[in-house]
Design a protein around this motif. Structure first.
Motif, short mmCIF file in Angstrom:
data_model
loop_
_atom_site.label_atom_id
_atom_site.label_comp_id
_atom_site.label_asym_id
_atom_site.label_seq_id
_atom_site.Cartn_x
_atom_site.Cartn_y
_atom_site.Cartn_z
N UNK A 195 0.83 -1.22 0.00
CA UNK A 195 0.00 0.00 0.00
C UNK A 195 0.86 1.27 0.00
N UNK A 196 2.05 1.21 0.61
CA UNK A 196 2.97 2.37 0.61
C UNK A 196 2.23 3.66 0.99
N UNK A 197 1.57 3.59 2.16
CA UNK A 197 0.68 4.68 2.59
C UNK A 197 1.35 6.04 2.61
N UNK A 198 2.68 6.07 2.79
CA UNK A 198 3.39 7.35 2.90
C UNK A 198 3.18 8.23 1.66
N UNK A 199 2.92 7.60 0.50
CA UNK A 199 2.79 8.42 -0.73
C UNK A 199 1.47 9.20 -0.76
N UNK A 200 0.57 8.88 0.18
CA UNK A 200 -0.72 9.58 0.24
C UNK A 200 -0.75 10.60 1.37
N UNK A 201 0.31 10.66 2.17
CA UNK A 201 0.30 11.52 3.36
C UNK A 201 0.79 12.93 3.03
N UNK A 202 -0.02 13.93 3.40
CA UNK A 202 0.36 15.34 3.20
C UNK A 202 1.64 15.63 4.00
N UNK A 203 2.58 16.30 3.36
CA UNK A 203 3.78 16.74 4.08
C UNK A 203 4.82 15.67 4.34
N UNK A 204 4.60 14.44 3.86
CA UNK A 204 5.57 13.35 4.12
C UNK A 204 6.84 13.52 3.31
N UNK A 205 6.72 14.28 2.19
CA UNK A 205 7.89 14.52 1.33
C UNK A 205 8.09 16.03 1.15
N UNK A 206 9.36 16.44 0.98
CA UNK A 206 9.66 17.84 0.68
C UNK A 206 9.93 17.97 -0.81
N UNK A 207 9.33 19.01 -1.44
CA UNK A 207 9.53 19.24 -2.87
C UNK A 207 10.19 20.59 -3.09
N UNK A 208 11.25 20.61 -3.94
CA UNK A 208 12.01 21.84 -4.13
C UNK A 208 11.17 22.99 -4.69
N UNK A 209 10.09 22.63 -5.44
CA UNK A 209 9.33 23.71 -6.08
C UNK A 209 8.26 24.28 -5.15
N UNK A 210 8.35 23.92 -3.85
CA UNK A 210 7.40 24.50 -2.88
C UNK A 210 6.06 23.80 -2.84
N UNK A 211 5.91 22.71 -3.64
CA UNK A 211 4.64 21.97 -3.63
C UNK A 211 4.44 21.38 -2.25
N UNK A 212 3.21 21.47 -1.70
CA UNK A 212 2.99 21.05 -0.31
C UNK A 212 2.06 19.85 -0.18
N UNK A 213 1.64 19.27 -1.28
CA UNK A 213 0.72 18.13 -1.19
C UNK A 213 1.44 16.82 -0.94
N UNK A 214 0.72 15.73 -1.13
CA UNK A 214 1.30 14.38 -0.96
C UNK A 214 2.17 14.04 -2.16
N UNK A 215 2.93 12.96 -2.03
CA UNK A 215 3.78 12.47 -3.13
C UNK A 215 2.91 12.16 -4.35
N UNK A 216 1.77 11.52 -4.13
CA UNK A 216 0.88 11.19 -5.25
C UNK A 216 0.35 12.46 -5.90
N UNK A 217 -0.06 13.45 -5.08
CA UNK A 217 -0.58 14.70 -5.64
C UNK A 217 0.50 15.44 -6.43
#
Ligand SMILES: C=C(O[C@@H]1C=C(C(=O)O)C=C[C@H]1O)C(=O)O
Length: 266
Positions: free
Chosen positions: A38-60
């Motif tokens: 299931x790799x739930x972490x890819x659906x969690x808001x804020x679980x990843x940092x994105x250089x372009x300032x995107x603040x959603x989940x990895x999937x988003x």
């Protein structure tokens, strides 16, 4: 269905055949996703940092990046394609680099897009049923398969607009729909557009398809025929596929049909 073909009267049976074909696409897409945990972490808001300032989940993040490219090739100018990127997202999706195609005006102009509901259903309800729990680090592969599944489900559910237009144009029911629309009777519209026989037949067919498509067919067993009673584990539980349609896909399709008809006379 070729939406560039000039339609005069939308054929309900042609539209239903398109939905039947999409069953195969949806089942095989789920089989692909179910390879991974299931790799739930890819659906969690804020679980990843994105250089372009995107603040959603990895999937988003992947949805946003892919939909920017698809928007440039005018995917979302097709009346059967709807983005998951919210209409008020900043920055907005880019304009197409191709000239607009001349689609015949099949649908009444509308802004109906329930992809936010579809995304929530998918991550909160479907993934926990379709995938084994856990984390196998296949984040990119899982999200890539998720996007394909979400696009398949969005197309299928928003096809409710074409189904609703076809039912509205049917002389046998047109006046009833006009009366219910003017009375803002959403429940009455829902009841009139519901065809329980079609739904029952669909769910029976879906169980057989999910059972057969999920089988590993051994190439040296020439006598074996894949049937609904075939033994052996399925790559996707037929119960999960039937449950998906019964609890979510069909009700959401009918919600789109009702929403579309309620604004049909605007
Ligand atoms: C799509 C239709 O409208 C409704 C929704 C259905 C579905 O989502 O599968 C099936 C039958 C109807 O209750 C249709 O009539 O074919």
């Amino acid at each position: 269905m070729d939406l560039l073909k000039t339609q005069t009267q939308l054929s309900l049976s042609e539209l239903r055949n398109t939905l039947i074909r999409l069953e195969d696409t949806i089942i095989f897409g789920l089989i692909e996703r179910a390879q991974f945990k299931s790799n739930d972490i890819i659906y969690q808001q804020g679980a990843f940092h994105f250089d372009n300032g995107f603040t959603g989940s990895f999937l988003e993040y992947l949805i946003w990046e892919l939909e920017k490219a698809h928007a440039k090739v005018r995917r979302y100018q097709s009346p059967d394609e709807y983005p998951f990127t919210p209409a008020d997202h900043q920055p907005p999706l880019p304009a197409p680099i191709l000239p607009a195609l001349d689609y015949p005006p099949i649908l009444h102009p509308n802004h109906i897009n329930i992809n936010a509901q579809i995304l929530t259903m998918y991550t909160a309800s479907l993934i926990p049923q379709a995938c084994a729990p856990g984390d196998d680090s296949n984040y990119g592969s899982s999200a890539t398969k998720d996007v394909e599944c979400l696009q398949n489900l969005s197309k299928r559910i928003h096809y409710g607009k074409f189904i609703a237009e076809s039912k509205f144009q049917d002389p046998q029911y047109h006046d009833q729909y006009v009366q219910l629309i003017k009375a803002r009777d959403a429940k009455g519209i829902y009841q009139l557009l519901t065809n329980e026989a079609v739904e029952r037949k669909l769910l029976r067919r879906l169980r057989r398809k999910a059972t057969i498509y999920g089988q590993d067919i051994d190439d040296d067993d020439a006598t074996a025929t894949a049937t609904a009673n075939a033994a052996g584990p399925s790559k996707i539980s037929p119960d999960v596929v039937v449950d998906l349609y019964e609890k979510y896909v069909i009700p959401l399709t009918k919600q789109v049909e009702v929403d579309y008809l309620l604004q049909r006379l605007d």
